[in-house]
Design a protein around this motif. Structure first.
Motif, PDB file in Angstrom:
ATOM      1  N   GLY A  46       0.743  -1.398   0.044  1.00 40.92           N
ATOM      2  CA  GLY A  46      -0.061   0.101   0.109  1.00 40.92           C
ATOM      3  C   GLY A  46       0.882   1.135  -0.237  1.00 40.92           C
ATOM      4  O   GLY A  46       0.364   2.308   0.623  1.00 40.92           O
ATOM      5  N   GLU A  47       2.030   1.333  -0.541  1.00 44.26           N
ATOM      6  CA  GLU A  47       3.059   2.385  -0.624  1.00 44.26           C
ATOM      7  C   GLU A  47       2.224   3.621  -1.396  1.00 44.26           C
ATOM      8  O   GLU A  47       2.618   4.896  -1.301  1.00 44.26           O
ATOM      9  N   TRP A  48       1.382   3.372  -2.226  1.00 46.34           N
ATOM     10  CA  TRP A  48       0.652   4.190  -2.981  1.00 46.34           C
ATOM     11  C   TRP A  48      -0.154   5.360  -1.957  1.00 46.34           C
ATOM     12  O   TRP A  48      -0.274   6.565  -2.367  1.00 46.34           O
ATOM     13  N   LYS A  49      -0.722   4.837  -0.907  1.00 46.62           N
ATOM     14  CA  LYS A  49      -1.246   5.584   0.009  1.00 46.62           C
ATOM     15  C   LYS A  49       0.009   6.701   0.673  1.00 46.62           C
ATOM     16  O   LYS A  49      -0.547   7.890   0.809  1.00 46.62           O
ATOM     17  N   ILE A  50       0.953   6.298   0.935  1.00 42.26           N
ATOM     18  CA  ILE A  50       2.141   7.058   1.437  1.00 42.26           C
ATOM     19  C   ILE A  50       2.525   8.137   0.447  1.00 42.26           C
ATOM     20  O   ILE A  50       2.728   9.098   0.581  1.00 42.26           O
ATOM     21  N   ARG A  51       2.585   7.669  -0.811  1.00 45.79           N
ATOM     22  CA  ARG A  51       3.123   8.696  -1.726  1.00 45.79           C
ATOM     23  C   ARG A  51       1.906   9.640  -2.152  1.00 45.79           C
ATOM     24  O   ARG A  51       2.357  10.661  -2.470  1.00 45.79           O
ATOM     25  N   LEU A  52       0.540   9.444  -2.061  1.00 38.26           N
ATOM     26  CA  LEU A  52      -0.542  10.387  -2.109  1.00 38.26           C
ATOM     27  C   LEU A  52      -0.427  11.246  -1.079  1.00 38.26           C
ATOM     28  O   LEU A  52      -0.478  12.495  -1.154  1.00 38.26           O
ATOM     29  N   LYS A  53      -0.355  10.600   0.294  1.00 39.67           N
ATOM     30  CA  LYS A  53      -0.079  11.435   1.339  1.00 39.67           C
ATOM     31  C   LYS A  53       1.051  12.542   1.424  1.00 39.67           C
ATOM     32  O   LYS A  53       0.830  13.752   1.573  1.00 39.67           O
ATOM     33  N   ASN A  54       2.161  12.108   0.814  1.00 44.01           N
ATOM     34  CA  ASN A  54       3.693  12.952   0.916  1.00 44.01           C
ATOM     35  C   ASN A  54       3.366  13.966  -0.249  1.00 44.01           C
ATOM     36  O   ASN A  54       3.874  14.943  -0.115  1.00 44.01           O
ATOM     37  N   GLY A  55       2.833  13.218  -1.130  1.00 43.01           N
ATOM     38  CA  GLY A  55       2.718  14.236  -2.509  1.00 43.01           C
ATOM     39  C   GLY A  55       1.837  15.767  -2.292  1.00 43.01           C
ATOM     40  O   GLY A  55       2.133  16.925  -2.535  1.00 43.01           O
ATOM     41  N   LEU A  56       0.622  15.156  -1.459  1.00 40.35           N
ATOM     42  CA  LEU A  56      -0.312  16.300  -1.171  1.00 40.35           C
ATOM     43  C   LEU A  56       0.613  17.150  -0.162  1.00 40.35           C
ATOM     44  O   LEU A  56       0.188  18.419  -0.095  1.00 40.35           O
TER      45      LEU A  56
END
Length: 261
Positions: free
Chosen positions: A36-46
């Motif tokens: 679920g690294e996509w959740k981390i990338r979404l959070k960090n990008g925002l």
């Protein structure tokens, strides 16, 4: 195509409140996406966008927060059936575009006066409309595809009694092609005697359809003997062969296999 309509519409958009544009890789087959690294990338990008824009004032920051909350909500809805990539563009009024792609995307985040379409346009250029033909003795299953998606399905089934092909649309390959095998033993001698004539007729029909719809490439799938025989009658600028049997594959799986080749 719907994808092209989205591009044309978005190119004309601009707003003083800005647009939040997100390109997010959610490919679960990738080694760095298994947990679920996509959740981390979404959070960090925002978070990076928010930090960058903190100096703009409370009113504008409130607008941005509203858009990012909408993005998080809508993207998280997909977590049980994630595609390979997501494009999400949202305006301050809450209207948004969500595209689920079966191809990878590069992670990018923007908040600008207009939607940022550079990667979207590149994807459209890299994945033109193409045709996949699964060749069998008793029929040809055709898939029209673009951007990793199944756009249209057609089955050309051999009607031996009438010495012609029957076209049926929007049905699964395994349902229609498999039904034709019931006739093979009874009419095997007619297959052998008339195969080239039947293939020539169908190849002429399909290449006309390919040109009228603007296919960039035709992929021929199936046994070497059949794909080579069919290719002899095709007059098309770009033809690629994959000598594999995809009889038990769904249309979506077939497209995935072709793109991965």
């Amino acid at each position: 195509m719907i994808f092209d309509k989205d591009l044309r519409r978005l190119k004309d958009q601009s707003s003083k409140d800005g647009y939040l544009t997100i390109y997010l890789s959610t490919d679960q087959t990738s080694n760095d996406q298994q947990k679920g690294e996509w959740k981390i990338r979404l959070k960090n990008g925002l978070k990076k966008l928010e930090e960058y824009n903190k100096s703009i004032g409370e009113k504008d920051l409130a607008v941005f927060n509203k858009m990012q909350n909408k993005a998080i909500k809508e993207i998280h809805k997909l977590q049980t059936e994630l595609p390979k990539g997501i494009i999400f563009i949202v305006a301050a009024n809450g209207k948004f575009l969500l595209k689920k792609l079966q191809i990878p995307v590069n992670n990018e985040f923007y908040w600008e006066k207009e939607p940022i379409l550079t990667q979207l346009e590149k994807i459209r250029a890299d994945y033109p409309l193409e045709g996949i033909l699964f060749i069998q003795k008793e029929g040809v299953f055709a898939i029209e595809t673009s951007i990793g998606e199944v756009k249209h399905e057609m089955v050309y089934e051999l009607d031996i009694e009438n010495d012609d092909w029957r076209k049926q649309e929007g049905v699964a390959a395994t349902e229609r092609i498999a039904s034709g095998t019931n006739h093979r033993d009874k009419y095997e001698h007619r297959f052998e005697a008339n195969q080239h004539r039947w293939f020539k007729s169908l190849a002429n029909t399909l290449q006309k359809e390919a040109r009228s719809k603007g296919w960039n490439t035709i992929y021929l799938l199936g046994e070497e003997e059949l794909t080579s025989a069919f290719e002899d009658y095709l007059q098309f600028s770009s033809i690629k062969k994959m000598n594999k049997n995809y009889k038990k594959f769904s249309s979506k799986e077939i497209v995935g296999q072709v793109l991965a080749s």
